[in-house]
Write a protein that holds these residues in place. Sequence first.
Motif: not given
Length: 383
Positions: A188-189, A270-273, A300-304, A310-312
């Motif tokens: 998706h990404r 990137v993370q989330g949005f 504190a910064a979990p992987p995707c 969001l793939g975009v």
Amino acid sequence: MTVEQHLAALRAAIPEITPRQAQALLREGMPLVDVRETEEHAQGMAEGALALGRSFLELRIGEAVPDTGTPVLLMCGSGTRSLLAADDLRRLGYRDVRSVAGGFTRWKEEGLAWTLPAMADADARIRYARQIALPELGEAGQAALQQARVLIIGAGGLGSPAALYLAAAGVGTLGLVDDDRVERSNLHRQVLHRDDRVGQSKTASAQATLNALNPKVRVELHHLRLDAAQVESLFADYDVIVDGSDNFPTRYLVNDACIKLGLPNVYGAVQGFEGQVAVFGAGGQPCYRCLFPEPPPPGAAPPCSEAGVLGVVPGVIGLLQALEAMKCIAGFGASLQGRLLRFDALRMRFRTMSVPADADCPYCAPGRAFPGYSDYAAFCAGA
């Protein structure tokens, strides 16, 4: 009025200067515009001149010289077309336009400095015609892209769009570093890959896509996990590093190796949005450690795979990384060096913040000896 009469009138109205006078003014910062066409530029240009063929002069002079009050020097082959071009610029409002008498022919005869510009080949002029048409890039910029070697760390969410657009733009050699295989949850990404390649190595899948997009680009595969033992020997073969990694140990390793070798580091995350992009200059300040002296606490910064993405969003960030890499290579525009660009997809907002150099940074501060590579996994785990 005959052509001869028209030229005589222009010579009476437009100041003509000698090539030596033009060279002196050029050295003082006055723009010298060569209005010959591309084929003529390939035969040589006055050193420091701007190639802007008369066919598009009126359309693009505003980008090259935006202030109509700036004095402009014009040169052609023999001094005739530059008079006609000067007349055109006067009609556009340029108040001080001067023609170089005798043009490039006389410039060479007087022994003034000139160069043979890097030029794109015939295939490149067709394939990349729309970006070559940009005066900020031109044939010299395209030739620089074709000669460049860019290494992309990760053939995933960031590396995919970065690699696609760098290949499409004509970067001569793309290296890909990744030790993973394609999974269906990637698709998706990670747009380099396809459903029928699930289970293949990401580097092999990426190579197939990039070769289909642009067979002129050489794709070099490095199916490995980056570590301190091989990072320098790998990086030394490239001009620009694009960091599309998804973990802190690799980001610190990439940063440190780029400082040691004097390579530009185009960072993205990137993370989330949300996403961010920065450029850390070729061994200078600031660096990634100036922005993040220490990694965040574990969790504190979990992987995707845990936090989601969001793939975009990696698509946007990876494209910006490709753009910044092209700027590093071809030298157009203002790069993100010393700045961090943050993207918020939910609010559709871009914000830029300055990244101050840390005067005590153990890696990039002036006068500091390179402290060596550390145990990055332990460092990022808080050990």
